[in-house]
Design a protein around this motif. Structure first.
Motif, mmCIF file in Angstrom:
data_model
loop_
_atom_site.group_PDB
_atom_site.id
_atom_site.type_symbol
_atom_site.label_atom_id
_atom_site.label_comp_id
_atom_site.label_asym_id
_atom_site.label_seq_id
_atom_site.Cartn_x
_atom_site.Cartn_y
_atom_site.Cartn_z
ATOM 1 N N LEU A 57 0.801 -1.225 0.000
ATOM 2 C CA LEU A 57 0.000 0.000 0.000
ATOM 3 C C LEU A 57 0.834 1.276 0.000
ATOM 4 N N GLY A 58 1.882 1.258 -0.766
ATOM 5 C CA GLY A 58 2.673 2.472 -0.941
ATOM 6 C C GLY A 58 3.655 2.759 0.183
ATOM 7 N N ASN A 59 3.830 1.819 1.106
ATOM 8 C CA ASN A 59 4.791 2.041 2.194
ATOM 9 C C ASN A 59 6.199 2.298 1.633
ATOM 10 N N VAL A 60 6.844 3.348 2.110
ATOM 11 C CA VAL A 60 8.170 3.671 1.570
ATOM 12 C C VAL A 60 9.304 3.427 2.562
ATOM 13 N N LYS A 61 8.962 3.175 3.801
ATOM 14 C CA LYS A 61 10.022 2.955 4.790
ATOM 15 C C LYS A 61 10.579 1.537 4.617
ATOM 16 N N THR A 62 11.888 1.432 4.464
ATOM 17 C CA THR A 62 12.456 0.087 4.285
ATOM 18 C C THR A 62 13.718 -0.116 5.131
ATOM 19 N N GLU A 63 13.817 0.627 6.237
ATOM 20 C CA GLU A 63 15.049 0.564 7.038
ATOM 21 C C GLU A 63 15.357 -0.847 7.525
ATOM 22 N N LYS A 64 14.339 -1.499 8.082
ATOM 23 C CA LYS A 64 14.567 -2.850 8.620
ATOM 24 C C LYS A 64 14.819 -3.828 7.467
ATOM 25 N N ALA A 65 13.993 -3.706 6.427
ATOM 26 C CA ALA A 65 14.113 -4.622 5.281
ATOM 27 C C ALA A 65 15.487 -4.495 4.627
ATOM 28 N N ASP A 66 16.053 -3.286 4.645
ATOM 29 C CA ASP A 66 17.339 -3.079 3.983
ATOM 30 C C ASP A 66 18.493 -3.783 4.708
ATOM 31 N N PHE A 72 19.504 -2.574 -3.900
ATOM 32 C CA PHE A 72 19.222 -2.865 -5.303
ATOM 33 C C PHE A 72 18.308 -4.085 -5.480
ATOM 34 N N ASN A 73 17.529 -4.337 -4.444
ATOM 35 C CA ASN A 73 16.399 -5.260 -4.628
ATOM 36 C C ASN A 73 15.150 -4.429 -4.921
ATOM 37 N N CYS A 74 14.190 -5.072 -5.536
ATOM 38 C CA CYS A 74 12.921 -4.420 -5.897
ATOM 39 C C CYS A 74 12.310 -3.739 -4.667
ATOM 40 N N SER A 75 11.930 -2.470 -4.832
ATOM 41 C CA SER A 75 11.440 -1.714 -3.679
ATOM 42 C C SER A 75 10.056 -2.185 -3.220
ATOM 43 N N PHE A 76 9.291 -2.832 -4.106
ATOM 44 C CA PHE A 76 7.999 -3.379 -3.670
ATOM 45 C C PHE A 76 8.246 -4.525 -2.682
ATOM 46 N N CYS A 77 9.183 -5.399 -3.015
ATOM 47 C CA CYS A 77 9.490 -6.525 -2.121
ATOM 48 C C CYS A 77 10.067 -6.022 -0.793
ATOM 49 N N ARG A 78 10.908 -4.990 -0.878
ATOM 50 C CA ARG A 78 11.483 -4.443 0.359
ATOM 51 C C ARG A 78 10.403 -3.802 1.215
ATOM 52 N N SER A 79 9.457 -3.130 0.559
ATOM 53 C CA SER A 79 8.379 -2.473 1.306
ATOM 54 C C SER A 79 7.497 -3.504 2.005
ATOM 55 N N CYS A 80 7.191 -4.599 1.311
ATOM 56 C CA CYS A 80 6.388 -5.667 1.924
ATOM 57 C C CYS A 80 7.150 -6.291 3.091
ATOM 58 N N LEU A 81 8.437 -6.563 2.860
ATOM 59 C CA LEU A 81 9.242 -7.182 3.925
ATOM 60 C C LEU A 81 9.276 -6.284 5.162
ATOM 61 N N LEU A 83 7.038 -4.315 6.255
ATOM 62 C CA LEU A 83 5.774 -4.431 6.981
ATOM 63 C C LEU A 83 5.674 -5.782 7.690
ATOM 64 N N GLY A 84 6.364 -6.777 7.144
ATOM 65 C CA GLY A 84 6.438 -8.059 7.838
ATOM 66 C C GLY A 84 7.298 -7.931 9.085
ATOM 67 N N LEU A 85 8.387 -7.201 8.954
ATOM 68 C CA LEU A 85 9.341 -7.091 10.066
ATOM 69 C C LEU A 85 8.863 -6.130 11.154
ATOM 70 N N TRP A 111 11.763 -12.855 5.616
ATOM 71 C CA TRP A 111 10.588 -12.634 6.478
ATOM 72 C C TRP A 111 10.437 -13.825 7.431
ATOM 73 N N GLN A 112 10.468 -15.021 6.858
ATOM 74 C CA GLN A 112 10.299 -16.213 7.667
ATOM 75 C C GLN A 112 11.479 -16.397 8.633
ATOM 76 N N TYR A 113 12.670 -16.090 8.152
ATOM 77 C CA TYR A 113 13.875 -16.200 8.989
ATOM 78 C C TYR A 113 13.751 -15.304 10.219
ATOM 79 N N ALA A 114 13.228 -14.095 10.001
ATOM 80 C CA ALA A 114 13.159 -13.129 11.109
ATOM 81 C C ALA A 114 11.932 -13.341 11.988
ATOM 82 N N LYS A 115 10.794 -13.697 11.367
ATOM 83 C CA LYS A 115 9.544 -13.723 12.145
ATOM 84 C C LYS A 115 9.078 -15.131 12.526
ATOM 85 N N LYS A 116 9.519 -16.115 11.791
ATOM 86 C CA LYS A 116 9.146 -17.504 12.092
ATOM 87 C C LYS A 116 7.634 -17.680 12.289
#
Lengths: 385, 276
Positions: A57-66, A72-81, A83-85, A111-116
């Motif tokens: 949903l347009g989330n732009v914060k990716t500090e944890k995902a990064d 240089f990974n897709c920013s959509f995947c980073r944004s989803c990750l 929100l998972g984290l 995601w699974q590695y961090a959140k199980k």
């Protein structure tokens, strides 16, 4: 005053942990998240879980995902990750990964590695279509079903699978209906509204979606939205960015159809629920592999191109916007060929590379879209000498 | 100033804001030199609306004019929609169409416009009627824009205005491998520490810039005549490198290249204003 149904859909589409999912969880239900269009939600539903299509949903914060993926990974995947984290998706009891692309795999596995989460399954989807790959995918569907059964503790019987398939087919049928109303000469839905409906269709229970969709279709069928200007088609990568669609439509253009992963491409397939009673795995394998329109598939470009060309003709489109998120190789490569093929046929194309969800990027995109609309020249803006 | 029929164009860039006023009683096709219109350029303020207000008020003050003398106005560039909302312009048009119109109005033989500003680089193709045929813009990267030259000139200790001249006078040229502004700066610093002369580096920087722009040029193709607009058009070395790579001399914009966008907006304002 009764809340407007369309507004209710927009509200549901604008929230990840929406009120319908909250109610499901409060009633003791479990939710399984998936992202890829190749995941059959019928199976998740038949096993007794709520299938939920992951979005950012347009989330732009990716500090944890990064810290897990790279810039240089897709920013959509980073944004989803992200929100998972950060806990936004803590309501998910499980995740279904696919090999849709490597960025997506990185997202799910980190995601699974961090959140199980309690449940995790990797559904492997072939990249080619032939008898062998269909056999392989049929076996994969069987393994997926067995893993869901192991998690729920009970067998998925043929009747519940047929029921779930029937409801999911009804959801797809309603979305196709909404698209037909959107694509007509006087559209009944804006691109923004249609995108909101598509997002909600995979974020609440099918029963609730069908109730809402039926009411909205009845309300809108005889009417039309106020619009002037250019009829556009939007093609490309995973786009759940309602705000982006809104920004494009603020410029005298209306998006009347699309070829998006979070759009028509997820609703094209037709599955006969009765087939679940005899050969469910084979039916699902064929439906999800044969009707898959995704640039991650090899030697299948012509079909994707024809799908777009048909939509352009059917929807009387004036111009096509093809976009991809930075570092999305599959769409990036496909879009170049698509642009050339469309231009060769005299169809104006705007090719955009963008960062997912970036508000700062919207201004940049709007400049290009505005110039594109001026170039097509359907609007009378004084943009020409 | 006597009775005039003024049409305005406001172009807010990333570094400078421009205003152009033209007198509607003249045919725009005859506007071929800067004495036939009024223009003003100022450094931008943090807010585009403030920039628009400042540049317009300055041009009015210098020429004894007022807002009410303005018949019709078009805004372009950053914050162009806001400028309309604030009542300073009647409508907004993208800078791509404005540069196309500006260049075509200045020289009707122009078919390709290369506009390089502070943060954007665009290559625009127009037809024999001045209609926009196609365009391509840089992606989200500063490497092919004025910002690249700004960063590099600072690293070299040469003013931005002098960079092109220094490059042309250089005896040699050091080719840069990095296309990214940030990494190119690191590379230039490395060469400076090794004692490479500033001129050779300036030449390498200007070529690198031109190569980056050529990537865009190739995507839409070139048709003669070619005009370069925007601030970077003032860099003689970049311009010459581009001419060499394209294989043709570019036509002169006849007016300050940075004003072409605002001029195009004013021409479009005249067209729209007359039909209102």
């Amino acid at each position: 005053m009764v809340e407007d149904n369309m507004q209710k859909v927009i509200n549901l589409a604008s929230e990840i942990f929406n009120e319908e999912v909250k109610a499901w969880k409060e009633a003791g239900g479990r939710v399984i998240g998936y992202s890829c269009v190749m995941t059959p939600p019928e199976l998740i539903q038949a096993a007794g879980f709520l299938p939920y299509r992951i979005r950012a949903l347009g989330n732009v914060k990716t500090e944890k995902a990064d810290s897990y993926l790279s810039r240089f990974n897709c920013s959509f995947c980073r944004s989803c990750l992200e929100l998972g984290l950060d806990g936004t998706y803590d309501f998910l009891d499980g995740l279904v990964e696919t090999n849709g692309c490597d960025h997506l795999r990185g997202m799910f596995e980190n995601w699974q590695y961090a959140k199980k989460t309690e449940y995790f399954h990797y559904l492997k989807v072939p990249h080619v279509i032939n008898e062998n790959s269909l056999d392989y995918f049929e076996e994969e569907i069987r393994l997926f079903k067995e893993s869901l059964e192991a998690y729920s503790g009970k067998k998925v019987d043929a009747e519940s699978l047929a029921r779930a398939a029937g409801e999911q087919e009804a959801v797809r049928e309603r979305v196709r209906k909404i698209y037909s109303l959107r694509e007509r000469e006087l559209p009944a839905f804006s691109g923004f509204e249609a995108t909101a409906l598509v997002l909600v269709s995979s974020a609440i229970s099918p029963q609730r979606f069908l109730e809402l969709a039926d009411q909205i279709i009845t309300e809108r069928e005889g009417g039309k939205i106020a619009y002037r200007g250019t009829r556009l088609m939007l093609c490309g990568a995973a786009t759940d960015e309602l705000e982006l669609v809104k920004a494009i439509e603020s410029l005298d253009g209306v998006i009347v159809t699309d070829s998006l992963c979070y759009g028509t491409r997820a609703y094209a397939r037709i599955i006969d629920p009765q087939a679940m009673l005899s050969k469910p795995e084979r039916t699902l394998a064929e439906a999800y592999l044969l009707d898959l329109l995704c640039p991650r598939m090899y030697e299948d470009y012509a079909r994707r191109r024809d799908y777009v060309l048909k939509a352009v003709e059917r929807s009387n489109v004036d111009g096509v916007i093809v976009m991809h998120n930075k570092f999305c190789d599959v769409h990036g490569v496909d879009n170049v060929q698509l642009r050339m093929d469309l231009e060769r046929r005299g169809i104006p194309v705007l090719q955009l590379e963008k960062e997912y969800g970036s508000i700062a990027d919207v201004g940049r995109i709007k400049t290009r879209v505005q110039a594109f609309l001026e170039r097509i020249g359907v609007i009378e803006s004084g943009g020409r000498l | 100033m006597g009775k005039v029929m003024l049409y305005g164009g406001i172009d807010i860039g990333s570094l400078t804001a421009q205003a152009v006023l033209i007198d509607g009683k003249r045919q725009f096709s005859s506007v071929h030199n800067s004495s036939l219109f009024l223009a003003k350029s100022i450094p931008v303020k943090p807010n585009p609306v403030d920039s628009a207000k400042a540049v317009m008020e300055e041009i009015f003050r210098e020429n004894g004019l007022e807002w009410k003398d303005l018949n019709y106005c078009i805004s372009t560039g950053y914050g162009r929609e806001k400028i309309v909302e604030e009542g300073m312009a009647n409508e907004n048009v993208s800078e791509i169409s404005c540069h196309a119109t500006g260049a075509f109005s200045l020289d009707p033989d122009v078919r390709t416009v290369i506009d390089i500003g502070g943060q954007d680089a665009k290559v625009i193709r127009i037809d024999e009627s001045g209609n926009l045929v196609n365009f391509v813009m840089n992606d989200k990267c500063a490497a092919g824009t004025g910002r690249f030259l700004e960063v590099m000139s600072r690293t070299l200790g040469v003013s931005l205005e002098d960079l092109g001249g220094v490059a042309l006078k250089a005896r040699g040229r050091v080719d840069l491998s990095a296309r990214c502004s940030i990494f190119a700066e690191t590379e230039v610093l490395h060469f400076l520490q090794r004692g490479i002369d500033v001129g050779s580096l300036a030449a390498g920087i200007c070529r690198s810039m031109a190569e980056r722009v050529m990537a865009l040029v190739r995507r839409v193709g070139v048709e003669k005549e070619v005009m370069m607009t925007g601030g970077v058009a003032k860099n003689v070395a970049v311009k010459r490198e581009l001419e060499r790579m394209i294989g043709t001399r570019m036509v002169d914009s006849k007016i300050d290249s940075q004003l072409v966008g605002a001029y195009g907006a004013a021409v479009l304002a005249m067209k729209s204003g007359r039909s209102v």
